[in-house]
Motif scaffolding. Structure first.
Motif, short mmCIF file in Angstrom:
data_model
loop_
_atom_site.label_atom_id
_atom_site.label_comp_id
_atom_site.label_asym_id
_atom_site.label_seq_id
_atom_site.Cartn_x
_atom_site.Cartn_y
_atom_site.Cartn_z
N ALA A 1 -5.79 -28.95 -21.77
CA ALA A 1 -6.90 -29.08 -22.72
C ALA A 1 -6.63 -30.22 -23.70
O ALA A 1 -7.54 -31.00 -24.03
CB ALA A 1 -7.11 -27.77 -23.47
N THR A 2 -5.39 -30.34 -24.15
CA THR A 2 -5.03 -31.38 -25.10
C THR A 2 -5.12 -32.76 -24.48
O THR A 2 -5.72 -33.69 -25.03
CB THR A 2 -3.62 -31.13 -25.65
OG1 THR A 2 -3.57 -29.86 -26.29
CG2 THR A 2 -3.23 -32.20 -26.66
N GLY A 3 -4.52 -32.92 -23.31
CA GLY A 3 -4.55 -34.22 -22.63
C GLY A 3 -5.97 -34.66 -22.31
O GLY A 3 -6.35 -35.82 -22.54
N GLY B 1 2.64 -41.80 -25.86
CA GLY B 1 3.46 -41.78 -27.07
C GLY B 1 2.94 -40.83 -28.11
O GLY B 1 3.71 -40.07 -28.71
N ARG B 2 1.62 -40.82 -28.35
CA ARG B 2 1.06 -39.95 -29.39
C ARG B 2 1.21 -38.48 -29.03
O ARG B 2 1.51 -37.65 -29.89
CB ARG B 2 -0.42 -40.30 -29.60
CG ARG B 2 -1.16 -39.34 -30.55
CD ARG B 2 -0.50 -39.29 -31.93
NE ARG B 2 -1.13 -38.33 -32.81
CZ ARG B 2 -0.85 -37.04 -32.86
NH1 ARG B 2 0.05 -36.53 -32.00
NH2 ARG B 2 -1.46 -36.24 -33.71
N LEU B 3 1.00 -38.13 -27.77
CA LEU B 3 1.11 -36.73 -27.35
C LEU B 3 2.50 -36.37 -26.84
O LEU B 3 2.70 -35.30 -26.29
CB LEU B 3 0.07 -36.44 -26.25
CG LEU B 3 -1.39 -36.55 -26.71
CD1 LEU B 3 -2.33 -36.28 -25.56
CD2 LEU B 3 -1.68 -35.61 -27.86
N GLU B 4 3.43 -37.31 -27.03
CA GLU B 4 4.82 -37.10 -26.64
C GLU B 4 4.95 -36.72 -25.16
O GLU B 4 5.60 -35.73 -24.79
CB GLU B 4 5.49 -36.08 -27.56
CG GLU B 4 5.37 -36.52 -29.03
CD GLU B 4 6.48 -36.04 -29.93
OE1 GLU B 4 6.94 -34.91 -29.73
OE2 GLU B 4 6.88 -36.81 -30.82
N ILE B 5 4.26 -37.49 -24.35
CA ILE B 5 4.43 -37.59 -22.90
C ILE B 5 3.80 -36.45 -22.10
O ILE B 5 2.94 -36.66 -21.23
CB ILE B 5 5.92 -37.74 -22.51
CG1 ILE B 5 6.50 -39.00 -23.17
CG2 ILE B 5 6.10 -37.76 -21.01
CD1 ILE B 5 8.00 -39.17 -23.01
N ALA C 1 0.64 -33.73 -17.68
CA ALA C 1 0.03 -32.50 -17.16
C ALA C 1 -1.34 -32.79 -16.57
O ALA C 1 -1.73 -32.22 -15.54
CB ALA C 1 -0.08 -31.46 -18.27
N VAL C 2 -2.10 -33.70 -17.21
CA VAL C 2 -3.42 -34.07 -16.69
C VAL C 2 -3.29 -34.77 -15.34
O VAL C 2 -4.11 -34.58 -14.44
CB VAL C 2 -4.16 -34.99 -17.70
CG1 VAL C 2 -5.45 -35.52 -17.10
CG2 VAL C 2 -4.44 -34.23 -18.99
N LEU C 3 -2.23 -35.58 -15.18
CA LEU C 3 -2.04 -36.36 -13.96
C LEU C 3 -1.32 -35.60 -12.86
O LEU C 3 -1.27 -36.07 -11.72
CB LEU C 3 -1.25 -37.64 -14.29
CG LEU C 3 -1.88 -38.56 -15.34
CD1 LEU C 3 -0.94 -39.72 -15.63
CD2 LEU C 3 -3.23 -39.08 -14.87
N SER C 4 -0.78 -34.41 -13.16
CA SER C 4 0.03 -33.65 -12.20
C SER C 4 -0.86 -32.70 -11.40
O SER C 4 -1.66 -31.95 -11.96
CB SER C 4 1.11 -32.87 -12.93
OG SER C 4 1.79 -32.00 -12.05
N ARG C 5 -0.70 -32.68 -10.08
CA ARG C 5 -1.46 -31.77 -9.23
C ARG C 5 -1.11 -30.31 -9.50
O ARG C 5 -1.96 -29.43 -9.38
CB ARG C 5 -1.22 -32.09 -7.76
CG ARG C 5 -1.92 -33.34 -7.26
CD ARG C 5 -1.84 -33.45 -5.77
NE ARG C 5 -0.47 -33.47 -5.27
CZ ARG C 5 -0.12 -33.39 -4.00
NH1 ARG C 5 -1.05 -33.29 -3.07
NH2 ARG C 5 1.15 -33.42 -3.64
N SER C 6 0.14 -30.06 -9.88
CA SER C 6 0.55 -28.67 -10.09
C SER C 6 -0.19 -28.01 -11.26
O SER C 6 -0.27 -26.78 -11.33
CB SER C 6 2.07 -28.62 -10.36
OG SER C 6 2.40 -29.34 -11.53
#
Length: 488
Positions: free
Chosen positions: A73-75, A470-474, A479-484
């Motif tokens: 949700a954050t990403g 950098g702002r969201l500390e990676i 998580a948005v880009l990860s399929r899992s």
């Protein structure tokens, strides 16, 4: 995965963003800036439509919320808000390339202050206000703002906790009061009070009203967008000192301000990270002053040099990015110190970026423990911070963060080095450092008197994602880009 609740959050973010665009719209109307008015009206309409549809579709969302939903949700919120937040620049025609407009607003929300504009004053008052106000919104966190103003009722099942964990800077998130939503409200009360105080002092320093609000927004969010092509150099020495002091104050953990507010001064002032933070600031300022006098003494005064060095150190360590001089012309020793400050960053729990001083402390303590255990392998030794035991999970998270941090810098520098513009290594390396650590200006072709417009669209996107990482500390962006993240 609770997709409905994830998109419920996005609907609120869109609706809030549409409201935040009203003040710059009114400024554009007042200044008779037709293209900017059109840009804001179309953008607000788009936000209301998309936000309204998502709000209606997710009206019966189950409020069960876990760490994975919090990260996702954050990403997504930061990506979505940036995509539509850049539309006023693009629709108005002031930034005709959408990727450049995306870069500019990402730089605003992530409080970076890097820009593709060579003439910022040509934007017009309304767009300049939106650009600076985005720093203030992103400084404390878009979703922290959401939690502070939107009532969360019923069974939230960790909703506020996981949102704050995903967005808050630093290795840990600590409650100031039992309820996390109340903690978000307290943070924003402190944030608003400090911003208002800075505006008052800047006005006393004879800064124009519009400039005072915009500079205060950038200082509070440790952003760095200026409203003048000359940066902060033309303001009075008093205004520059006010900005220096407030940059440093906004780089302090806001939890310490809460401790002071409840009269726990001893607990606040014995904070180890606070000691390291101001120790680095004082030491860096002294060394730079000595170096400037030794290497380029012509035309320098003691008071002017101290002010210039203190302002620049405060701007870089807090990752604000304002400038009163072209520090790219400084001696090598002084520029090396600035690059180190880019890495160090401000305190955890502040609006600043960088690795954060508390992580540096934990890395040093962890290394010291490992060396000690080489000679005493059977001894069990814990790491303590401010007298309290640090969990092994936190230490492990810091090590993981550092590994990802170094890897992202290496990959980003390699990618933008393939840009046809063929900038030198100093420019490319500091461009990545300046965006990934949310600082703004780098050195060389992206120095304080330059901008990022020379990069092509691919490199601009890489640097935009570096700002978000950098702002969201990676981890929320990963998580948005990860399929899992999308599996059951």
């Amino acid at each position: 995965m609770n997709y409905k609740m994830v998109f419920r959050v996005q609907s609120w973010i869109f609706l809030i963003e549409s409201v935040l665009m009203v003040p710059p719209l009114l400024i554009s109307l007042f200044t008779h800036d037709g293209p900017a008015v059109r840009g804001f009206l179309v953008s607000i309409f788009m936000l209301l439509v998309v936000g309204g549809v998502l709000w209606y579709v997710t009206r019966n969302a189950d409020r069960h919320f876990y760490a994975r939903e919090g990260m996702l949700a954050t990403g997504l919120a930061w990506l979505a808000m940036s995509l539509l937040g850049g539309m006023p620049f693009f629709i108005s025609g002031r930034i005709p390339n959408f990727i450049d407009a995306f870069f500019e607003i990402v730089s605003g929300f992530t409080t970076t202050g890097a820009s593709i504009l060579s003439d910022v004053e040509a934007l017009g008052k309304g767009l300049l206000y939106w650009r600076s106000f985005s720093h203030w919104v992103g400084g404390m966190g878009i979703l922290v703002f959401f939690l502070a103003i939107v009532p969360v009722t019923g069974n939230n099942s960790g909703f506020t906790l996981h949102i704050l964990r995903a967005e808050s800077p630093g290795p840990e998130v600590n409650k100031m009061v039992p309820r996390m939503r109340d903690s978000a409200g307290i943070l924003y009360m402190i944030y608003c009070a400090m911003t208002a105080l800075e505006i008052m002092f800047l006005l006393l320093g004879k800064m124009p009203v519009f400039d005072a609000f915009c500079i205060a927004y950038g200082t509070a969010g440790t952003g760095g967008f200026s409203v003048l092509n000359t940066g902060c150099a033309t303001y009075t020495p008093f205004a520059q000192w006010v900005t220096t002091i407030f940059m440093l104050l906004f780089g302090v953990n806001f939890g310490l301000y809460y401790l002071m507010a409840v009269k726990k001064f001893k607990l606040a002032f014995r904070d180890e990270e606070l000691h390291l933070y101001f120790g680095i600031v004082v030491a860096s300022t002294v060394v730079i002053c000595v170096n400037l006098f030794a290497m380029s003494p012509a035309g320098r005064t003691v008071s002017g040099t101290i002010r210039e060095a203190a302002f620049t150190v405060a701007s870089i360590i807090t990752t604000t990015g304002y400038s009163v001089s072209d520090f790219d012309l400084w001696p090598a020793c002084s520029k090396t110190i600035l690059v180190f400050l880019m890495f160090a960053g401000a305190s955890a729990g502040s609006t600043g970026g960088g690795i954060k001083n508390v992580r540096l402390l934990l890395l040093v303590k962890s290394a010291r423990r490992n060396v000690h255990q080489m000679f005493h392998p059977n001894e069990v030794r814990v790491i303590r911070l401010n007298g309290s035991k640090v969990s092994e999970q936190t230490v492990s998270n810091v090590n993981s963060y550092l590994a990802c941090y170094v890897l992202i810098i290496i990959v980003s520098v390699l990618l933008i080095s393939a840009d046809p513009v063929n900038y030198d290594f100093e420019t490319n390396f500091t461009a990545v450092m300046a965006t990934f650590n949310n600082i703004g200006p780098g050195l060389g072709k992206v120095g304080p008197t330059q901008n990022f417009s020379g990069y092509n669209n691919f490199s601009t996107l890489i640097l935009s994602f570096d700002m978000l990482l950098g702002r969201l500390e990676i981890f929320p962006i990963l998580a948005v880009l990860s399929r899992s993240s999308y599996r059951k």
